[in-house]
Motif scaffolding. Structure first.
Motif, PDB file in Angstrom:
ATOM      1  N   MET A   1       0.854  -1.200   0.000  1.00  0.00           N
ATOM      2  CA  MET A   1       0.000   0.000   0.000  1.00  0.00           C
ATOM      3  C   MET A   1       0.886   1.244   0.000  1.00  0.00           C
ATOM      4  N   ILE A   5      -1.069   6.879   1.558  1.00  0.00           N
ATOM      5  CA  ILE A   5      -2.424   6.383   1.820  1.00  0.00           C
ATOM      6  C   ILE A   5      -2.487   5.743   3.197  1.00  0.00           C
ATOM      7  N   GLU A   6      -1.455   4.946   3.531  1.00  0.00           N
ATOM      8  CA  GLU A   6      -1.432   4.292   4.830  1.00  0.00           C
ATOM      9  C   GLU A   6      -1.364   5.333   5.947  1.00  0.00           C
ATOM     10  N   ARG A   9      -4.711   6.869   6.469  1.00  0.00           N
ATOM     11  CA  ARG A   9      -5.624   5.949   7.143  1.00  0.00           C
ATOM     12  C   ARG A   9      -5.335   5.886   8.637  1.00  0.00           C
ATOM     13  N   GLU A 174      -8.475  12.195  -8.760  1.00  0.00           N
ATOM     14  CA  GLU A 174      -7.144  11.660  -8.494  1.00  0.00           C
ATOM     15  C   GLU A 174      -6.146  12.814  -8.414  1.00  0.00           C
ATOM     16  N   THR A 192     -14.565   8.869   2.209  1.00  0.00           N
ATOM     17  CA  THR A 192     -13.379   8.018   2.072  1.00  0.00           C
ATOM     18  C   THR A 192     -13.749   6.648   1.517  1.00  0.00           C
ATOM     19  N   GLN A 193     -14.921   6.139   1.892  1.00  0.00           N
ATOM     20  CA  GLN A 193     -15.356   4.861   1.355  1.00  0.00           C
ATOM     21  C   GLN A 193     -15.627   4.962  -0.142  1.00  0.00           C
ATOM     22  N   GLU A 196     -12.447   5.304  -2.185  1.00  0.00           N
ATOM     23  CA  GLU A 196     -11.772   4.008  -2.299  1.00  0.00           C
ATOM     24  C   GLU A 196     -12.459   3.115  -3.315  1.00  0.00           C
ATOM     25  N   GLY A 199     -11.707   3.975  -6.821  1.00  0.00           N
ATOM     26  CA  GLY A 199     -10.315   3.820  -7.213  1.00  0.00           C
ATOM     27  C   GLY A 199      -9.481   5.071  -7.105  1.00  0.00           C
ATOM     28  N   GLU A 201      -6.938   6.898  -5.259  1.00  0.00           N
ATOM     29  CA  GLU A 201      -5.964   6.507  -4.246  1.00  0.00           C
ATOM     30  C   GLU A 201      -5.081   7.657  -3.789  1.00  0.00           C
ATOM     31  N   GLU A 205      -6.245  15.028   1.708  1.00  0.00           N
ATOM     32  CA  GLU A 205      -7.495  15.079   2.458  1.00  0.00           C
ATOM     33  C   GLU A 205      -7.504  16.247   3.431  1.00  0.00           C
TER      34      GLU A 205
END
Length: 345
Positions: A1, A5-6, A9, A174, A192-193, A196, A199, A201, A205
Motif C-alpha cells: 500500500m 495512503i497508509e 488511514r 485523483e 473516504t469509502q 476508495e 479507485g 488513491e 485530504e
C-alpha cells in the motif's frame, strides 16, 4: 500500500478513536460502551448544567430540558432540528437545547455518554455504532444503548467543485485536494469509502464542516468537497450565488460500484435548478437521516417527543415532503426505542 495512503488511514483512525474517547464511545470503565446510568439520574448536557431529562423509570417527571445534538450550521441537521424544537416546545412540556456538532459519529458518542438525549445521525453510522464495526471509533466498542426513533429523509452525497478546476467526473479527483468533511463525521466515512470504491488513491485530504468547505472552494484552497445532507444544502446554495459550481455525478459503472459496496447507499438525483447555475439533474447516491436516542431515556419522554413531531409534520418547512409517519421506519437500521415503538405501534 502507498505510504501516503497508509499514513492518511492511520491518522484518520487516530482522530476517530480520539473523538470516541472524548465523546464517550470508549466507555465509562464498566461495560466498555459508556452506558451504565443509574435509574433516575440526570446527566450532563455538555455545558455542565445537567439539563438532560429523567432516564428509564418510564413515568417520572424529572427535568423538562432535553439536549438535542444536530450538525454543522451549514448543513440540514441544524435548521431542521430547530424546527423540531419549535414543534416539540409548542406541543409538550419539554424544551430542546439544540447544539451544533460534528454530526453523526460525534453525536453517537454524545448519546453513549448521556450528554445528548436525542441526535440526528446517518442510518449507516447508526448500524456501524450499534454493531461495533467498520468505523475505527466503534470497532470493538459497540454502542449497545443506541436506539432508533425514526428515519427522516435521504441524505444526498454531493461532490461539489468549481467551474474551471477540470473536475467533471470522479476519475478527475485523483491527485486533487478534497475536503471529506469534519474528522470523524459521517460525511468523512462516506467520502473516504466512496473514493476508495471509485479507485481514487492519491489525494490530499482536508477535514472541515460544510460552511468552511464552501469557503475553501471559494478561496481556491481545495479542489472539491463532499457534502452529505438533504438538498438544497445551505452551504452549497450560498456558494452557488457567488461562484460557478459543478456537481460531480456518480452514475453508470461508478454508481453500481458504490451501490455494491454497502447496503446503506441508494441511488439518488439532485434535480436541476436546485443550485444556481446547475440546470440539469445530477445523479449520485444517498444514505438516510434519522433521529436516534439512548435506551435509558424514559419511554414516556421518547413517545411524547416522537408524537409531537410526527403528529405535526405539517408545521415543517424543511424536507417536509419526506418526513411522514408512514415512512418513518423506512431504512431503520437499528432497534427502536420502546417509546418510539409505542407511538408507531
Amino acid at each position: 500500500m502507498d505510504q501516503d495512503i497508509e499514513r492518511r488511514r492511520v491518522l484518520r483512525g487516530a482522530g476517530l478513536a480520539g473523538l470516541a474517547g472524548l465523546a464517550g464511545c470508549l466507555g465509562n470503565g464498566n461495560g466498555g460502551d459508556g452506558t451504565d446510568q443509574p435509574n433516575g439520574t440526570e446527566t450532563e448536557d455538555g455545558n455542565g448544567d445537567g439539563t438532560a431529562t429523567e432516564t428509564d423509570d418510564g413515568g417520572g417527571t424529572g427535568e423538562t430540558r432535553l439536549s438535542w445534538h444536530a450538525g454543522g450550521t451549514g448543513g440540514t441537521y441544524f435548521p431542521l432540528s430547530n424546527e423540531f424544537k419549535q414543534i416539540v416546545e409548542a406541543n409538550t412540556e419539554f424544551t430542546l437545547q439544540v447544539q451544533s456538532t460534528g454530526a453523526s459519529v460525534e453525536n453517537v458518542g454524545s448519546l453513549a455518554n448521556g450528554s445528548a438525549d436525542f441526535a440526528l445521525i446517518q442510518n449507516d453510522v447508526a448500524y456501524f455504532a450499534r454493531n461495533g464495526e467498520s468505523i475505527d471509533a466503534f470497532v470493538g466498542n459497540a454502542v449497545e444503548t443506541l436506539r432508533g426513533v425514526a428515519t427522516l429523509y435521504p441524505e444526498t452525497i454531493t461532490i461539489v467543485t468549481l467551474a474551471g478546476t477540470g473536475i467533471s467526473q470522479p476519475a478527475d479527483l485523483e491527485g486533487a485536494t478534497i475536503n471529506t468533511g469534519d474528522l470523524g463525521s459521517g460525511t468523512q466515512v462516506n467520502a473516504t469509502q466512496i473514493l476508495e470504491v471509485l479507485g481514487i488513491e492519491e489525494y490530499d485530504e482536508q477535514n472541515a464542516g460544510f460552511a468552511t468547505a464552501a469557503d475553501q472552494l471559494r478561496n481556491g484552497d481545495i479542489d472539491a468537497a463532499f457534502v452529505v445532507g438533504g438538498w438544497p444544502v445551505g452551504a452549497i446554495a450560498d456558494l452557488a450565488t457567488s461562484s460557478d459550481i459543478e456537481i460531480v455525478e456518480i452514475t453508470g459503472d461508478n454508481l453500481q460500484a458504490v451501490l455494491d459496496a454497502a447496503p446503506f447507499y441508494a441511488e439518488d438525483t439532485i434535480p436541476g435548478g436546485t443550485y444556481n447555475g446547475v440546470g440539469e439533474d445530477r445523479g449520485t447516491v444517498s444514505v438516510q437521516a434519522m433521529i436516534a436516542t439512548r435506551s435509558d431515556l424514559a419511554a414516556s419522554t421518547v413517545e411524547s417527543v416522537t408524537a409531537a413531531i410526527f403528529d405535526n409534520t405539517g408545521e415543517l418547512s424543511i424536507k417536509s415532503e419526506f418526513i411522514t409517519r408512514e415512512t418513518a421506519q423506512d431504512g431503520m437500521s437499528i432497534e427502536l426505542h420502546e417509546g418510539a415503538a409505542a407511538y408507531f405501534g
